[in-house]
Design a protein around this motif. Structure first.
Motif, PDB file in Angstrom:
ATOM      1  N   ARG A 148      23.003  80.880  45.723  1.00 25.57           N
ATOM      2  CA  ARG A 148      22.685  79.905  46.760  1.00 25.57           C
ATOM      3  C   ARG A 148      22.419  78.557  46.104  1.00 25.57           C
ATOM      4  O   ARG A 148      21.830  78.489  45.025  1.00 25.57           O
ATOM      5  N   GLU A 224      19.327  80.405  62.413  1.00 22.81           N
ATOM      6  CA  GLU A 224      19.154  80.748  61.003  1.00 22.81           C
ATOM      7  C   GLU A 224      18.571  82.157  60.942  1.00 22.81           C
ATOM      8  O   GLU A 224      17.739  82.533  61.772  1.00 22.81           O
ATOM      9  N   ARG A 289      18.263  86.538  51.403  1.00 26.94           N
ATOM     10  CA  ARG A 289      19.058  85.327  51.570  1.00 26.94           C
ATOM     11  C   ARG A 289      19.158  84.913  53.028  1.00 26.94           C
ATOM     12  O   ARG A 289      19.457  85.712  53.904  1.00 26.94           O
ATOM     13  N   THR A 291      20.976  82.577  56.008  1.00 25.68           N
ATOM     14  CA  THR A 291      22.215  81.910  56.368  1.00 25.68           C
ATOM     15  C   THR A 291      22.056  81.357  57.783  1.00 25.68           C
ATOM     16  O   THR A 291      20.958  81.397  58.356  1.00 25.68           O
ATOM     17  N   ASN A 292      23.122  80.816  58.348  1.00 23.98           N
ATOM     18  CA  ASN A 292      23.029  80.215  59.675  1.00 23.98           C
ATOM     19  C   ASN A 292      24.286  80.523  60.478  1.00 23.98           C
ATOM     20  O   ASN A 292      25.217  81.161  59.992  1.00 23.98           O
ATOM     21  N   GLY A 295      27.611  79.276  58.938  1.00 22.25           N
ATOM     22  CA  GLY A 295      28.028  80.081  57.794  1.00 22.25           C
ATOM     23  C   GLY A 295      28.529  81.451  58.214  1.00 22.25           C
ATOM     24  O   GLY A 295      29.506  81.974  57.651  1.00 22.25           O
ATOM     25  N   ASN A 296      27.885  82.035  59.209  1.00 19.16           N
ATOM     26  CA  ASN A 296      28.297  83.346  59.695  1.00 19.16           C
ATOM     27  C   ASN A 296      29.696  83.296  60.297  1.00 19.16           C
ATOM     28  O   ASN A 296      30.540  84.147  60.021  1.00 19.16           O
TER      29      ASN A 296
END
Length: 375
Positions: A148, A224, A289, A291-292, A295-296
């Motif tokens: 990341r 998120e 981790r 993500t949002n 990103g998904n």
């Protein structure tokens, strides 16, 4: 360390930064290249004098990694470098290949770290540039790092993969390609060809499968989230069902690939019989981790457009039904309002349109099609 290749890392995202820093700390001479449209991403690294690296590294070192060159000029980035590694999402590979192709020279190796049939997708660009036969073109099945970007010039590695597969295209160049890569990533192993390499387990066995049972959470409420913290038993069952189809299609093309859960255990050391048990472990680095939504959706486009769609078409070549694969595509097209099939890569894009099994195997081994080879 002796006998390390000189390396250009292409891409300044979390994976590219982690790779450039880790290989520099390993002792390699490393150039970092970013596409000109994103060259401002390089400024903080120049100002800092390198990339700060933390976490569980392959080199065993952390701290400030100094780089040989930091540039958005393609010719400068790869001049006199032995290994060029492209560490960007599947949808960005073509533009990097187009930028680099005019400057590639005899004997250089281009390794695309993100798989997704990248070598076959790149072949026409390199052929038009007149360099396809001069270089070694290869791909890994997945990026080496779980990382990341936690600062503009700071990468954190949660874990590095201990089971990475690679293949050159054509496969007759496998030994030459492997001879270069094993000098920096000795945990890498050869696939017999790019077919086996792409059927090897990785992201396509989990991302879509985790999304579907909790579609309302991912696509309507959450912005998120800790993605792997949302693994359900239904997701695990869906992953296993997809895996059975993936392994069956691979076997029809004479490829030997393991179940995803076995690969995760070999790669990260996580224990469990399925992904629910594996990621249900709260100490698992994947669960930590964040993500949002953006990103998904990106990784879903990558997995479905660049793996599910071509796998569906390869299954047709060998007469295998893949109802789970088809259903996953259909459901996610509805949930995300995105047409993965229309936007996906096809066998035509990969140079395999109209070929039978024997012709495809010949193509990935030798790099050409024997049109008289009929099954």
């Amino acid at each position: 360390m002796k006998d390390l290749p000189t390396i250009t890392v292409c891409g300044c995202g979390s994976g590219g930064m982690a790779m450039a820093a880790d290989l520099s700390l390993l002792g390699c001479k490393v150039n970092l290249y970013e596409f000109p449209d994103l060259k401002e991403n390089l400024d903080p690294i120049r100002e800092k004098g390198g990339i700060s690296l933390s976490g569980n590294t392959h080199s065993g070192k952390t701290g400030l990694a100094k780089l040989n060159k930091i540039t958005s000029e393609a010719e400068e980035a790869i001049q006199d470098m032995e290994l060029i590694m492209i560490n960007v999402p599947a949808m960005a590979v073509d533009k990097f290949i187009e930028a680099l192709a005019p400057y590639l020279v005899e004997g250089q190796m281009t390794l695309i770290n993100t798989g997704y049939w990248a070598s076959l997708r790149s072949r026409e660009i390199l052929e038009k540039a007149g360099v396809l036969g001069k270089i070694i073109l290869a791909e890994e099945h997945i990026m080496p790092y779980l990382s990341r970007k936690i600062g503009l010039a700071h990468a954190h590695i949660y874990n590095f993969k201990r089971d990475i597969r690679m293949s050159a295209w054509p496969a007759i160049k496998n030994d030459a390609a492997y001879g270069v890569v094993k000098r920096v990533y000795p945990q890498t192993r050869l696939s017999k060809n790019v077919l086996e390499n792409n059927f090897y387990p990785g992201n396509p066995s989990v991302h879509a499968q985790i999304n579907i049972p909790k579609a309302e959470f991912f696509f309507e409420r959450a912005k998120e989230f800790r993605f792997y913290n949302e693994v359900s038993m239904c997701a695990s069952k869906l992953s296993d069902a997809f895996d059975r189809e993936r392994i069956r299609v691979a076997a029809a093309f004479d490829c030997e690939v393991p179940a995803h859960s076995m690969w995760v255990t070999n790669t990260y050391g996580y224990k469990g019989e399925n992904i629910y048990e594996i990621y249900g472990n709260v100490t698992c680095d994947h669960v930590k981790r964040w993500t949002n939504d953006e990103g998904n959706r990106r990784v879903l486009r990558e997995d479905l457009c660049y793996f599910f769609v071509p796998m569906e078409q390869l299954a047709e070549v060998v007469g295998i039904e893949v109802p789970v694969t088809k259903a996953i595509i259909e459901m996610l097209q509805i949930f995300t309002d995105f047409d993965y099939r229309t936007n996906g890569i096809t066998l035509k894009d990969l140079g395999m349109e109209g070929l039978n099994k024997s012709q495809i195997l010949n193509y990935v081994k030798d790099g050409y099609v024997n049109r008289t080879n009929e099954q």
